[in-house]
Scaffold this motif. Sequence first.
Motif, mmCIF file in Angstrom:
data_model
loop_
_atom_site.group_PDB
_atom_site.id
_atom_site.type_symbol
_atom_site.label_atom_id
_atom_site.label_comp_id
_atom_site.label_asym_id
_atom_site.label_seq_id
_atom_site.Cartn_x
_atom_site.Cartn_y
_atom_site.Cartn_z
ATOM 1 N N SER A 32 29.298 36.716 112.306
ATOM 2 C CA SER A 32 28.672 37.372 112.168
ATOM 3 C C SER A 32 28.474 38.400 110.809
ATOM 4 O O SER A 32 27.529 38.615 109.644
ATOM 5 N N GLY A 33 29.840 38.559 110.893
ATOM 6 C CA GLY A 33 29.753 39.704 109.560
ATOM 7 C C GLY A 33 29.557 40.836 110.211
ATOM 8 O O GLY A 33 29.485 42.027 109.158
ATOM 9 N N GLU A 34 29.477 41.644 111.063
ATOM 10 C CA GLU A 34 29.543 42.666 111.929
ATOM 11 C C GLU A 34 30.833 43.352 111.942
ATOM 12 O O GLU A 34 31.868 42.810 112.395
ATOM 13 N N LEU A 35 30.649 44.530 111.779
ATOM 14 C CA LEU A 35 32.441 45.447 111.511
ATOM 15 C C LEU A 35 32.349 46.448 113.278
ATOM 16 O O LEU A 35 30.555 47.219 113.291
ATOM 17 N N ALA A 36 32.740 46.385 113.484
ATOM 18 C CA ALA A 36 32.946 47.303 114.356
ATOM 19 C C ALA A 36 34.175 47.987 114.422
ATOM 20 O O ALA A 36 35.340 47.940 113.374
ATOM 21 N N ILE A 37 33.956 49.565 114.199
ATOM 22 C CA ILE A 37 34.757 50.396 113.372
ATOM 23 C C ILE A 37 34.949 51.678 114.400
ATOM 24 O O ILE A 37 34.165 52.037 115.036
ATOM 25 N N ASP A 38 36.291 52.096 114.094
ATOM 26 C CA ASP A 38 36.040 53.776 114.867
ATOM 27 C C ASP A 38 36.211 55.081 113.871
ATOM 28 O O ASP A 38 36.186 55.140 112.806
ATOM 29 N N GLN A 39 35.384 55.677 114.019
ATOM 30 C CA GLN A 39 34.697 56.517 113.125
ATOM 31 C C GLN A 39 35.513 58.414 114.251
ATOM 32 O O GLN A 39 35.137 58.287 115.007
ATOM 33 N N ARG A 40 35.517 59.417 113.058
ATOM 34 C CA ARG A 40 36.128 60.260 113.804
ATOM 35 C C ARG A 40 34.360 61.863 112.698
ATOM 36 O O ARG A 40 34.691 61.443 111.662
ATOM 37 N N ILE B 25 38.943 49.461 110.142
ATOM 38 C CA ILE B 25 38.373 48.697 111.017
ATOM 39 C C ILE B 25 38.417 48.148 112.232
ATOM 40 O O ILE B 25 40.064 48.188 112.643
ATOM 41 N N LEU B 26 38.193 48.256 113.404
ATOM 42 C CA LEU B 26 38.422 47.594 114.401
ATOM 43 C C LEU B 26 38.540 46.347 114.385
ATOM 44 O O LEU B 26 39.193 45.383 115.599
ATOM 45 N N SER B 27 36.623 45.192 114.504
ATOM 46 C CA SER B 27 37.018 43.957 114.574
ATOM 47 C C SER B 27 35.298 43.377 113.844
ATOM 48 O O SER B 27 35.114 44.336 113.717
ATOM 49 N N PHE C 143 39.492 54.102 120.855
ATOM 50 C CA PHE C 143 39.965 54.848 120.024
ATOM 51 C C PHE C 143 40.920 53.946 118.999
ATOM 52 O O PHE C 143 40.092 52.159 118.751
ATOM 53 N N TYR C 144 41.700 53.763 118.290
ATOM 54 C CA TYR C 144 42.562 52.720 117.454
ATOM 55 C C TYR C 144 42.853 51.084 118.771
ATOM 56 O O TYR C 144 43.212 51.203 119.271
ATOM 57 N N ALA C 145 42.644 50.256 117.406
ATOM 58 C CA ALA C 145 42.563 49.250 118.073
ATOM 59 C C ALA C 145 41.408 48.833 119.118
ATOM 60 O O ALA C 145 42.032 47.945 120.047
ATOM 61 N N GLY C 146 40.779 49.427 120.086
ATOM 62 C CA GLY C 146 39.909 49.485 121.329
ATOM 63 C C GLY C 146 38.556 48.474 121.564
ATOM 64 O O GLY C 146 38.378 49.224 122.403
ATOM 65 N N ALA C 147 38.611 48.241 120.773
ATOM 66 C CA ALA C 147 36.910 46.943 120.360
ATOM 67 C C ALA C 147 37.493 45.775 119.761
ATOM 68 O O ALA C 147 38.525 45.774 118.992
ATOM 69 N N ASP C 148 36.706 44.916 121.074
ATOM 70 C CA ASP C 148 37.036 43.462 120.048
ATOM 71 C C ASP C 148 35.687 43.066 120.520
ATOM 72 O O ASP C 148 34.609 43.184 121.435
ATOM 73 N N TRP C 149 34.625 41.988 119.524
ATOM 74 C CA TRP C 149 33.857 41.326 119.408
ATOM 75 C C TRP C 149 34.052 40.172 120.110
ATOM 76 O O TRP C 149 35.285 39.674 119.969
ATOM 77 N N MET D 89 28.273 44.033 107.399
ATOM 78 C CA MET D 89 29.568 43.621 106.233
ATOM 79 C C MET D 89 28.984 43.779 104.404
ATOM 80 O O MET D 89 29.497 44.398 103.549
ATOM 81 N N THR D 90 27.046 43.622 105.450
ATOM 82 C CA THR D 90 26.620 43.192 103.809
ATOM 83 C C THR D 90 26.360 44.916 103.578
ATOM 84 O O THR D 90 25.972 44.965 102.274
ATOM 85 N N GLY D 91 26.140 46.091 104.253
ATOM 86 C CA GLY D 91 26.090 47.620 104.036
ATOM 87 C C GLY D 91 24.891 47.877 104.308
ATOM 88 O O GLY D 91 25.338 47.256 105.942
ATOM 89 N N GLY D 92 24.989 48.995 104.572
ATOM 90 C CA GLY D 92 24.038 49.811 105.542
ATOM 91 C C GLY D 92 24.365 50.501 105.913
ATOM 92 O O GLY D 92 26.005 51.007 105.842
ATOM 93 N N ALA D 93 23.905 51.164 106.861
ATOM 94 C CA ALA D 93 24.941 53.056 107.739
ATOM 95 C C ALA D 93 25.055 52.792 108.743
ATOM 96 O O ALA D 93 24.722 52.143 109.866
ATOM 97 N N PRO D 94 26.286 52.734 109.420
ATOM 98 C CA PRO D 94 27.129 52.815 110.711
ATOM 99 C C PRO D 94 26.205 53.719 111.471
ATOM 100 O O PRO D 94 25.134 54.581 111.802
ATOM 101 N N ARG D 95 25.982 52.464 112.474
ATOM 102 C CA ARG D 95 25.161 52.840 113.605
ATOM 103 C C ARG D 95 26.452 53.323 115.007
ATOM 104 O O ARG D 95 27.012 52.104 115.238
ATOM 105 N N GLN D 96 26.460 55.122 115.177
ATOM 106 C CA GLN D 96 27.160 55.026 116.773
ATOM 107 C C GLN D 96 26.957 54.599 118.092
ATOM 108 O O GLN D 96 25.653 54.888 118.121
ATOM 109 N N VAL D 97 27.902 53.927 118.590
ATOM 110 C CA VAL D 97 27.517 53.408 120.227
ATOM 111 C C VAL D 97 28.321 53.951 120.782
ATOM 112 O O VAL D 97 27.177 53.981 122.015
ATOM 113 N N LEU D 98 29.697 54.339 120.907
ATOM 114 C CA LEU D 98 30.024 55.074 121.850
ATOM 115 C C LEU D 98 31.492 56.091 121.335
ATOM 116 O O LEU D 98 32.065 55.614 120.388
ATOM 117 N N ASP D 99 30.850 57.164 121.949
ATOM 118 C CA ASP D 99 32.575 57.674 122.429
ATOM 119 C C ASP D 99 33.711 57.720 123.171
ATOM 120 O O ASP D 99 33.702 56.714 123.726
#
Length: 252
Positions: free
Chosen positions: A21-29, A15-17, A56-62, A43-53
């Motif tokens: 409204s309960g939207e997660l920004a996450i770091d995936q590899r 989890i990055l941020s 890295f760690y702690a590299g995004a904030d809402w 946060m309530t579920g669903g498939a993650p939507r990849q946004v940007l390559d």
Amino acid sequence: STEPGVQTVDFPGDILSISRSGELAIDQRDETTPGGVLATVSMTGGAPRQVLDGVFYAGADWSPEGTELVVAHAVGGKTRLEFPIGKVLAFGDFEAPRFSPDGGTISFWETAGDSVSVGLIDRLGKSKRILSAGWTEWDGVPCWAAKGREIWFTAAKAGEKPALWAVDMSGKLRLVIRVPGTLELDDMSGEGRALLAHHLPKQSIRGFGPGQSGERDLSWLDNPFPADLSPDGTTLLLNEWGEGTGGKVVIY
């Protein structure tokens, strides 16, 4: 999980941020994309939507509005601050951008050579300044304290371990707390409570010489590194550069 109020998510990622409204920004590899991949998911579920390559760690904030993300985005070996994604605020070696409570300013780590600084930039990218510089070791993220009057961070200078510091908007620095080992600031609540990790790393040198039947600890202080062994195997040359040396590398 069976604990009340605890929900298990079925996707991998750090989890990055979390938006209001309960939207997660996450770091995936994954195996096909080197480095970090920024994704968003409810946060309530669903498939993650990849946004940007390249995030890295702690590299995004809402943003406080929860509609846009500030990112430290690595492109072609260089990093840039972007807000919103695609609009460059500044170029440099940035990490861990974090919005102020009012959303008008962004804090960050900026690395130059062997040291790091705590800096600020407004959300339009018009003014950038450094609040505290010259830190040689750092952990976690620089977080805004309650009401945005200070930035708290965990860092150290030569011969120390990261402690918890605070710097105000004029650059005045104060020590909040220092403990044995290393502190890592990961987040702060709106009420000013800090989420800290406490690490107690220990490094040792182990070995055995001629005529000895088993290993023994050959360490001297808290952070030893072996340099060389005498031809007859009876004498060890080592470097010490932890807290016990008082900020200088010592040879034993």
